[in-house]
Design a protein around this motif. Structure first.
Motif, mmCIF file in Angstrom:
data_model
loop_
_atom_site.group_PDB
_atom_site.id
_atom_site.type_symbol
_atom_site.label_atom_id
_atom_site.label_comp_id
_atom_site.label_asym_id
_atom_site.label_seq_id
_atom_site.Cartn_x
_atom_site.Cartn_y
_atom_site.Cartn_z
ATOM 1 N N PHE A 80 0.834 -1.200 0.000
ATOM 2 C CA PHE A 80 0.000 0.000 0.000
ATOM 3 C C PHE A 80 0.872 1.254 0.000
ATOM 4 O O PHE A 80 1.682 1.464 0.899
ATOM 5 C CB PHE A 80 -0.913 0.013 1.226
ATOM 6 N N LYS A 81 0.697 2.085 -0.998
ATOM 7 C CA LYS A 81 1.450 3.333 -1.118
ATOM 8 C C LYS A 81 0.485 4.517 -1.102
ATOM 9 O O LYS A 81 -0.521 4.513 -1.811
ATOM 10 C CB LYS A 81 2.268 3.354 -2.408
ATOM 11 N N GLU A 82 0.798 5.499 -0.296
ATOM 12 C CA GLU A 82 -0.097 6.647 -0.166
ATOM 13 C C GLU A 82 0.328 7.801 -1.075
ATOM 14 O O GLU A 82 1.497 8.165 -1.133
ATOM 15 C CB GLU A 82 -0.116 7.145 1.274
ATOM 16 N N SER A 83 -0.663 8.382 -1.744
ATOM 17 C CA SER A 83 -0.421 9.596 -2.510
ATOM 18 C C SER A 83 -0.776 10.830 -1.686
ATOM 19 O O SER A 83 -0.519 11.960 -2.095
ATOM 20 C CB SER A 83 -1.257 9.584 -3.798
ATOM 21 N N ALA A 84 -1.396 10.613 -0.541
ATOM 22 C CA ALA A 84 -1.719 11.686 0.406
ATOM 23 C C ALA A 84 -1.822 11.067 1.789
ATOM 24 O O ALA A 84 -2.180 9.897 1.932
ATOM 25 C CB ALA A 84 -3.027 12.377 0.022
ATOM 26 N N VAL A 85 -1.510 11.845 2.799
ATOM 27 C CA VAL A 85 -1.422 11.315 4.158
ATOM 28 C C VAL A 85 -2.372 12.089 5.066
ATOM 29 O O VAL A 85 -2.382 13.327 5.069
ATOM 30 C CB VAL A 85 0.017 11.422 4.701
#
Length: 237
Positions: free
Chosen positions: A159-164
């Motif tokens: 899972f990779k986030e483009s926003a946190v």
């Protein structure tokens, strides 16, 4: 009867005093002012503040995402109630307009085989979208669907986030919350040690009074009967 009324009045007064103290404390459990957040860019809900940070570089995994939140005095989002979960979903729909999934700040602790929040909040609420097998491992992460608010388990590496989504809880609210809990415990202890003996005394007095009334009801002679009996004895003599 006066003793019973006096004890009952003392019990009522003690209970009212304790209730007033607890209610006063609960009303001060957390600051509700807007200036509790670090800046106007944050969104406040009760004593917590939230900000949604878009990532301009490559997508982030869980640890870099946490580092980004820590840089602004926060941590990855923790959620403690359905009310808070619904608030976040509504804010995504009206303000943040972010991706369909975000990472939650929860991890699997193999020491006691349980899920824990990074910010050390109690895990008192879970909102799984489907039944979980609880077959977790050290690489277990949890994501939330920003449209439905439902959670699902995911692999931390995949899972990779483009926003946190980050959450900040002021130190003041944590301190006040701990003080409120301590005072509530003291109030409970006071109820047990102070009010309970008064109740027992009241019950004891009431029982003695009842026994006296009962004894009076079963006396073999009334005053008139005793007088007549005395007169008969004098005449016989």
């Amino acid at each position: 009867m006066r003793i019973m009324s006096s004890v009952a009045a003392e019990i009522r007064a003690a209970l009212l005093c304790l209730c007033s103290a607890v209610c006063c404390v609960s009303g001060q459990s957390a600051p509700e002012h807007g200036d509790a957040c670090p800046s106007p860019l944050w969104v406040q809900f009760h004593s917590s503040c939230y900000t949604f940070v878009h990532v301009t570089q490559n997508s982030l995994s869980v640890e870099p995402a946490r580092d980004l939140c820590k840089d602004i005095g926060a941590d990855l989002i923790s959620i403690s109630s359905q009310e808070e979960n619904s608030f976040l979903v509504k804010t995504f729909q009206t303000k943040w307009k972010g991706p369909t999934e975000v990472l939650l700040g929860i991890f699997y602790d193999s020491d006691d085989n349980s899920l824990k929040w990074y910010d050390k909040s109690d895990v008192s609420f879970l909102n799984w979208g489907q039944e979980q097998s609880e077959d977790y491992n050290l690489n277990t992460c949890v994501k939330m669907n920003t449209q439905s608010g439902r959670w699902d388990v995911t692999d931390c590496d995949q899972f990779k986030e483009s926003a946190v989504l980050c959450k900040h809880v002021s130190k003041e609210s944590r301190i006040v919350g701990r003080k409120a809990m301590n005072i509530a415990l003291i109030a409970t202890f006071t109820v047990i040690t102070l009010v309970l003996p008064l109740v027992l005394i009241f019950l004891h007095k009431r029982r003695r009074w009842s026994n006296r009334l009962h004894s009076a009801d079963i006396l073999p002679y009334s005053d008139d009967a005793v007088l007549v009996d005395t007169m008969e004895r004098e005449d016989y003599t």
